[in-house]
Design an enzyme around this catalytic site. Structure first.
Site, PDB file in Angstrom:
ATOM      1  CG  ASP A  44      -2.113  -0.948   1.020  1.00  0.00           C
ATOM      2  OD1 ASP A  44      -2.316  -1.413  -0.116  1.00  0.00           O
ATOM      3  OD2 ASP A  44      -2.827  -1.215   2.001  1.00  0.00           O
ATOM      4  N   GLY A  45       2.024   1.199   0.628  1.00  0.00           N
ATOM      5  CA  GLY A  45       2.911   2.364   0.626  1.00  0.00           C
ATOM      6  C   GLY A  45       3.359   2.729  -0.773  1.00  0.00           C
ATOM      7  CG  ASN A 114      -3.789   6.455   2.869  1.00  0.00           C
ATOM      8  OD1 ASN A 114      -4.496   6.098   1.940  1.00  0.00           O
ATOM      9  ND2 ASN A 114      -2.853   5.689   3.384  1.00  0.00           N
ATOM     10  CG  ASP A 144      -1.530  11.490  22.347  1.00  0.00           C
ATOM     11  OD1 ASP A 144      -1.328  12.326  23.253  1.00  0.00           O
ATOM     12  OD2 ASP A 144      -1.261  10.279  22.471  1.00  0.00           O
ATOM     13  CB  ALA A 156      -4.315   3.630   6.296  1.00  0.00           C
ATOM     14  CE1 TYR A 157      -2.263   6.997  13.670  1.00  0.00           C
ATOM     15  CE2 TYR A 157      -1.812   8.974  12.375  1.00  0.00           C
ATOM     16  CZ  TYR A 157      -1.806   8.303  13.584  1.00  0.00           C
ATOM     17  OH  TYR A 157      -1.340   8.936  14.707  1.00  0.00           O
TER      18      TYR A 157
END
Length: 255
Positions: A44-45, A114, A144, A156-157
């Site tokens: 994916d990167g 993304n 955070d 993803a993230y």
């Protein structure tokens, strides 16, 4: 049906490099300038990097998984590649545009496929105000960080931060906090794709915050505006039996 002209790109991993050599020996080498489709070999990167690299070329991208994570990739196979490309189905995504005002008075822009994420730079929690379409929705999120994720980036993230998985055709964006302290039980929100999100950093000198659009990080931000850029169409290609919509639905039922 005439086979589409395609160019091959690959990540720097040994697995992807070996796959590139084998496919070039079998199908030949073609420059991107002469191609109708880009075939990306990696994870994916690499897909994310390829989408950014060729964003202005207008070429669809067909990924084959030679990496660790391959949510945006098709299964790797050396057989019948031209036929697979001819039968592949498109999925169109639009990137997020991030505009940033920094503490030192400078401004900049970046694109994210993304997500756009804000993160505290130091040991103290960030304090961030959130406005949606010019309406203040949260005076102060103590956290955070916080992010806006596209449907393509929702697995993803965003998913790691316990955000929702968003179907590609849902016309939604995920607004997801990262380790929220106050409001303690706030888990984020789903927004229409047309929404404009503005983050305002409180106490930026004492509680510095960075903003990142995929690969582009900006430090010491004061205000960040995020919206979907409908003027840019990014086309991914998927095998009919492994389309992106199906992958997103399937991911929501994983144990």
């Amino acid at each position: 049906m005439t086979a589409p002209k395609f160019a091959l790109v690959a990540s720097e991993t040994p697995e992807a490099a070996e796959a590139l050599d084998r496919l070039e020996q079998r199908y030949g080498h073609r420059d991107v300038e002469d191609a109708e489709i880009i075939v990306a070999l990696g994870g994916d990167g690499l897909m994310l990097e390829t989408l950014h690299r060729f964003m202005n070329q207008g070429l669809p991208i067909y990924g084959m998984n030679c990496g660790t994570v391959g949510f945006l990739m098709n299964q790797y196979s050396e057989d019948d590649l031209p036929e697979r490309l001819s039968a592949a189905e498109p999925a169109t995504v639009h990137p997020l545009r991030m505009t940033v005002d920094c503490v030192n008075g400078t401004s900049c822009e970046a694109l994210a496929i993304n997500e756009v994420s804000l993160l505290r730079e130091g040991r103290q929690a960030a304090k961030i105000g959130i406005a949606i379409d010019s309406v203040e929705r949260m005076d102060e999120l103590i956290c955070d960080g916080v992010m806006v994720a596209t449907p393509a980036g929702s697995t993803a993230y965003n998913l790691s931060a316990h955000g929702p998985i968003v179907p590609i055709g849902g016309q939604l964006l995920a607004l997801t906090p990262i380790s929220a302290f106050r409001p303690r039980r706030w888990r984020g929100a789903l927004l229409p794709a047309s929404a404009e999100v503005v983050f305002t950093v409180h106490e930026p000198q004492k509680r510095p915050v960075s903003a990142t659009a995929d690969f582009t990080e900006v430090r010491d931000v004061l205000k960040v505006r995020v919206y979907e850029d409908k003027s840019l169409d990014l086309n991914l290609l998927f095998d009919p039996e492994h389309d992106l919509e199906e992958r997103i639905i399937k991911e929501q039922f994983q144990p």
